[in-house]
Design a protein around this motif. Structure first.
Motif, mmCIF file in Angstrom:
data_model
loop_
_atom_site.group_PDB
_atom_site.id
_atom_site.type_symbol
_atom_site.label_atom_id
_atom_site.label_comp_id
_atom_site.label_asym_id
_atom_site.label_seq_id
_atom_site.Cartn_x
_atom_site.Cartn_y
_atom_site.Cartn_z
ATOM 1 N N SER A 107 32.313 79.702 89.648
ATOM 2 C CA SER A 107 32.118 79.628 88.239
ATOM 3 C C SER A 107 30.837 80.420 88.220
ATOM 4 O O SER A 107 30.483 80.595 86.956
ATOM 5 N N GLY A 108 30.439 80.508 89.216
ATOM 6 C CA GLY A 108 28.601 81.085 89.287
ATOM 7 C C GLY A 108 27.679 80.121 88.687
ATOM 8 O O GLY A 108 26.336 80.372 88.552
ATOM 9 N N LEU A 109 28.067 78.852 88.742
ATOM 10 C CA LEU A 109 27.150 77.892 88.242
ATOM 11 C C LEU A 109 26.752 76.792 89.137
ATOM 12 O O LEU A 109 27.325 76.954 90.335
ATOM 13 N N PRO A 110 25.552 76.313 89.344
ATOM 14 C CA PRO A 110 25.050 75.523 90.574
ATOM 15 C C PRO A 110 25.961 74.197 90.647
ATOM 16 O O PRO A 110 26.398 73.791 89.755
ATOM 17 N N VAL A 111 25.914 73.961 91.864
ATOM 18 C CA VAL A 111 26.674 72.765 92.540
ATOM 19 C C VAL A 111 25.333 71.964 93.481
ATOM 20 O O VAL A 111 25.366 72.560 94.457
ATOM 21 N N PRO A 112 25.446 70.680 92.991
ATOM 22 C CA PRO A 112 25.840 69.925 91.997
ATOM 23 C C PRO A 112 25.125 70.110 90.645
ATOM 24 O O PRO A 112 24.154 70.793 90.543
ATOM 25 N N ARG A 113 25.917 70.026 89.412
ATOM 26 C CA ARG A 113 25.655 69.779 88.232
ATOM 27 C C ARG A 113 25.830 68.949 87.276
ATOM 28 O O ARG A 113 27.092 68.217 87.637
ATOM 29 N N PHE A 114 25.580 68.431 86.114
ATOM 30 C CA PHE A 114 26.074 67.582 85.271
ATOM 31 C C PHE A 114 26.581 68.384 84.357
ATOM 32 O O PHE A 114 26.509 69.063 83.742
ATOM 33 N N VAL A 115 28.092 67.722 83.783
ATOM 34 C CA VAL A 115 28.794 68.263 82.750
ATOM 35 C C VAL A 115 29.171 66.886 81.740
ATOM 36 O O VAL A 115 28.925 65.716 82.133
ATOM 37 N N SER A 116 30.032 67.048 80.923
ATOM 38 C CA SER A 116 30.708 65.902 80.236
ATOM 39 C C SER A 116 32.292 66.284 79.930
ATOM 40 O O SER A 116 32.646 67.347 80.025
ATOM 41 N N LEU A 117 32.581 64.811 79.719
ATOM 42 C CA LEU A 117 34.239 64.908 79.305
ATOM 43 C C LEU A 117 34.349 65.569 78.302
ATOM 44 O O LEU A 117 33.929 65.121 76.984
ATOM 45 N N PRO A 158 29.247 61.456 80.859
ATOM 46 C CA PRO A 158 28.683 62.498 81.747
ATOM 47 C C PRO A 158 29.353 62.411 83.288
ATOM 48 O O PRO A 158 29.818 61.245 83.579
ATOM 49 N N MET A 159 29.776 63.541 83.966
ATOM 50 C CA MET A 159 30.218 63.619 85.239
ATOM 51 C C MET A 159 29.241 64.492 86.113
ATOM 52 O O MET A 159 28.856 65.570 85.343
ATOM 53 N N GLU A 160 29.246 64.336 87.480
ATOM 54 C CA GLU A 160 28.489 65.268 88.147
ATOM 55 C C GLU A 160 29.575 66.142 88.994
ATOM 56 O O GLU A 160 30.347 65.435 89.752
ATOM 57 N N VAL A 161 29.502 67.374 88.785
ATOM 58 C CA VAL A 161 30.405 68.394 89.861
ATOM 59 C C VAL A 161 29.568 68.364 90.959
ATOM 60 O O VAL A 161 28.332 68.980 91.171
ATOM 61 N N ARG A 197 31.860 63.234 90.255
ATOM 62 C CA ARG A 197 31.565 61.830 90.459
ATOM 63 C C ARG A 197 31.191 61.174 88.962
ATOM 64 O O ARG A 197 30.329 61.689 88.256
ATOM 65 N N ASP A 198 31.658 60.046 88.728
ATOM 66 C CA ASP A 198 31.352 59.544 87.386
ATOM 67 C C ASP A 198 30.291 58.505 87.603
ATOM 68 O O ASP A 198 29.730 58.313 88.619
ATOM 69 N N PRO A 199 29.773 57.804 86.371
ATOM 70 C CA PRO A 199 28.616 57.063 86.731
ATOM 71 C C PRO A 199 28.798 55.892 87.628
ATOM 72 O O PRO A 199 27.679 55.081 87.955
ATOM 73 N N ASP A 200 29.841 55.393 88.204
ATOM 74 C CA ASP A 200 30.166 54.219 88.948
ATOM 75 C C ASP A 200 30.077 54.811 90.352
ATOM 76 O O ASP A 200 30.296 53.909 91.303
ATOM 77 N N GLY A 201 30.152 56.167 90.532
ATOM 78 C CA GLY A 201 29.906 56.634 91.811
ATOM 79 C C GLY A 201 31.491 57.195 92.333
ATOM 80 O O GLY A 201 31.615 57.482 93.399
ATOM 81 N N GLU A 202 32.609 56.790 91.447
ATOM 82 C CA GLU A 202 33.997 57.470 91.860
ATOM 83 C C GLU A 202 33.982 58.855 91.787
ATOM 84 O O GLU A 202 33.519 59.454 91.212
ATOM 85 N N LEU A 203 34.835 59.413 92.937
ATOM 86 C CA LEU A 203 35.037 60.888 93.108
ATOM 87 C C LEU A 203 36.395 61.064 92.735
ATOM 88 O O LEU A 203 37.338 60.526 93.489
ATOM 89 N N GLN A 238 12.994 56.462 77.977
ATOM 90 C CA GLN A 238 12.656 56.779 79.379
ATOM 91 C C GLN A 238 13.780 56.745 80.133
ATOM 92 O O GLN A 238 14.789 56.285 79.968
ATOM 93 N N VAL A 239 13.614 57.548 81.333
ATOM 94 C CA VAL A 239 14.754 58.093 82.063
ATOM 95 C C VAL A 239 15.334 57.015 82.944
ATOM 96 O O VAL A 239 16.496 57.233 83.776
ATOM 97 N N GLY A 240 14.346 55.861 83.370
ATOM 98 C CA GLY A 240 15.042 54.839 84.027
ATOM 99 C C GLY A 240 16.428 54.322 84.143
ATOM 100 O O GLY A 240 16.781 53.731 84.976
ATOM 101 N N THR A 241 16.654 54.157 82.749
ATOM 102 C CA THR A 241 18.047 53.352 82.423
ATOM 103 C C THR A 241 19.228 54.697 82.361
ATOM 104 O O THR A 241 20.350 54.031 81.958
ATOM 105 N N LEU A 242 18.912 55.733 82.501
ATOM 106 C CA LEU A 242 19.957 56.855 82.118
ATOM 107 C C LEU A 242 20.434 57.416 83.418
ATOM 108 O O LEU A 242 19.685 57.743 84.359
ATOM 109 N N TRP A 243 21.905 57.693 83.308
ATOM 110 C CA TRP A 243 22.377 58.232 84.303
ATOM 111 C C TRP A 243 22.886 59.769 83.753
ATOM 112 O O TRP A 243 23.604 59.711 82.731
ATOM 113 N N GLY A 244 22.762 60.566 84.645
ATOM 114 C CA GLY A 244 23.055 61.940 84.076
ATOM 115 C C GLY A 244 21.882 63.005 84.231
ATOM 116 O O GLY A 244 22.161 64.061 83.521
#
Length: 204
Positions: free
Chosen positions: A47-57, A84-87, A98-104, A168-174
């Protein structure tokens, strides 16, 4: 339908953030600047984009498969657009996410959007300014999905259901550490939400 964002009432008056035209223009410019910077840094990926990176459904129902082909079995069925999902790996047409629960799982790239979102792990106040003593504009409940606008100094500007505020970012995933603060670990956390953000595919 469960509403994950609660407005804040002060002395019986509903406090709702109103986004003026000038604030919209500033937000749009910030997003364009980030996108331009990312495009300038070409990556050695399909894709020419960085890996890892965050995207969304992008869609309300998305299948996560065991491998990068339609013939592979469905491991998880996701039923929340914007999650949010992490590529973490990619082929020309498929993304290992990877989803917020860590499933791949593997997803076709047509199911994913470059628009960024975050997942609230716990109840999260949205404040008028990025300060602890700033008034609360709304409260995002655990399980809420909010659109990410920008981050700075451990705070992120978020939007959901027409309301905006700083959290604050402490409770946020993504969010990556360099974007706003320490990441929230995926594995070993509570379920995605009370309304089940994904379920086991039939027959598995």
């Amino acid at each position: 339908m469960h509403d994950f964002l609660r407005p804040v009432h002060r002395h019986g008056v509903l406090i709702a953030a109103m986004l003026g035209l000038h604030r919209f223009i500033l937000s749009a410019c910030a997003v364009l600047t980030v996108l331009a910077g990312s495009a300038a840094l070409a990556q050695d990926t399909p894709s020419g984009l960085p890996v890892p990176r965050f995207v969304s459904l992008k869609v309300g129902v998305a299948n996560g498969r065991a491998g990068p082909q339609q013939a592979h079995p469905i491991l998880w069925r996701y039923v929340r657009a914007g999650l949010p999902m992490e590529v973490v790996m990619e082929t020309p047409e498929w993304r290992r996410v990877r989803d917020p629960d860590g499933e791949l799982t593997w997803m076709h790239n047509s199911l994913l959007s470059g628009r960024r979102s975050v997942y609230a792990r716990a109840e999260t106040p949205l404040r008028a300014r990025p300060r602890d003593d700033s008034p609360e504009e709304a409260i995002a409940e655990a399980g809420a999905i909010l659109w990410l606008e920008r981050c700075r100094d451990g705070w992120c500007r978020l939007e959901a259901q027409g309301r905006r505020g700083w959290a604050q970012v402490g409770t946020l995933w993504g969010i990556y550490p360099e974007e706003g603060g320490p990441p929230v670990e995926a594995a070993g956390q509570p379920a995605l939400s009370a309304t089940a953000a994904h379920d086991t595919a039939p027959g598995l």
